[in-house]
Design an enzyme around this catalytic site. Sequence first.
Site, PDB file in Angstrom:
ATOM      1  N   GLU A   1       0.656  -1.182  -0.041  1.00  0.00           N
ATOM      2  CA  GLU A   1      -0.061  -0.107  -0.103  1.00  0.00           C
ATOM      3  C   GLU A   1       0.940   1.301  -0.144  1.00  0.00           C
ATOM      4  OE1 GLU A   1      -2.763  -0.605   3.348  1.00  0.00           O
ATOM      5  OE2 GLU A   1      -3.680  -2.226   2.286  1.00  0.00           O
TER       6      GLU A   1
ATOM      7  N   GLU B   1      -5.939 -10.629  -1.973  1.00  0.00           N
ATOM      8  CA  GLU B   1      -6.608 -10.630  -0.773  1.00  0.00           C
ATOM      9  C   GLU B   1      -8.074 -10.573  -1.023  1.00  0.00           C
ATOM     10  OE1 GLU B   1      -5.369  -7.303   1.779  1.00  0.00           O
ATOM     11  OE2 GLU B   1      -3.079  -7.823   1.252  1.00  0.00           O
TER      12      GLU B   1
END
Length: 427
Positions: free
Chosen positions: A211, A316
Amino acid sequence: MRFSILMPSIASMVNRMRGGHDPSTGSGRAFSRAEQPTNDVIPSELQPARNLLIFFSQRTVVVFIVLICAYVFAAAQQPTLKQAYNGCFLVGAALNPSQFTGENARQAALIKAQFDTISPENVLKWERVHPQPDKYNFGPADQYVDFGQQNHMFIIGHTLIWHSQTPKWVFEDANGSPVSRKVLLKRMRDHIQTVVGRYKGRVNGWDVVNEVVADDGTLRQSPWMKIIGPDYIEKAFEYAHKADPKAQLYYNDYSLENEVKRKGALELVRKLKAKHVPITGVGLQDHVSLDWPTMQQINATIDDFDKLGMKVMITELDVDVLPWPTPQQTADVSLRVASNPQLNPYRDGLPDSAQQQLANRYADLFRTYASHCGLVTRVTFWGVNDGDSWKNGWPVPGRTNYPLLFDRNDQPKPAFNAVIEAAPKKP
Ligand code: XIL
């Protein structure tokens, strides 16, 4: 199971009607031919009815056996997730200690049957594996890696460098002031060398940075970025590569399907490639909802990173079926929204219509991923069953969500069948 309980009683019932020995209980008496009782006790006008009853009882047993065989055969034919996508991409799940220690035996068995790759939901994050400056806690991570090796799975390490779930001490000196670039780089190098080095040759791929791009496409202003500067990303890859030259090394992020964010991420990967930074792949988290992103956005995202020579992974995956509480879809773990009843509509179960919507959505997603077989190398779910999912607690705490393929009792949902059916047909 039920069949084996029922079978003896049906058999003995038929037998008893014939007036013979009951093999299932051992009760009753075995008759010799000579003393075989006659049917004389039954009035002759009832004989046809009795014969009919025996005939139907025997038929029932046969039909029952045929049905059970068909069921067992069909169950054996139903492929598992990893079998259905074999040759296309690996299929995996993020695990917690109760699953990889075997404490939850039912889930451990399900995981072994269905998945050929695993990710650690939390045990390899900095705060868990390295909670204090001189203290590493490798116990759970060791068990995770052992589980993967024992079951011949492709093992993912998640994650080395992230702004979240990283203790404050990492960025501060003894007085609580920010450390220098030099100190932070050394801490980063020590952490990566120690963790990656420990699992060298055993963990197959690492989410090196997680991220690092903000929703507007710029580099995220994390403490890593503020203290070290933008080259912290390439340093992290270099340290990881040095610690295990054979491991695959990834940049992992959410919402890369959003054009603005994707543009920034593509720019980042391009720069890393130009500098020969050892990056091998990009992870698309895909914490998605029923209507975001579109298949067109997903296709374009996979293609864009593929064109840069990146392996692409869905890392994910889960599908949120609950109302999204903010204008912009995100997977930023710092988001918190207060609970209210409108935001939690399916406390008592998912209605059939929503169940079907979820199944359709999963079918579309997997058809799209499978249309990039080989370019997409892995699809990992973020959890195993609905009860485990982080989406029950984020971004709104205390909700009842249904984002995965297995229900709270580990039973496959319609979405599971939809994913199996969406698999490319084997020749
Ligand atoms: C989540 C875990 O599932 C939760 O148990 C934890 O409390 C917070 O983090 N993006 C990531 C994952 O990269 O590590 C996050 O996992 C979900 C969002």
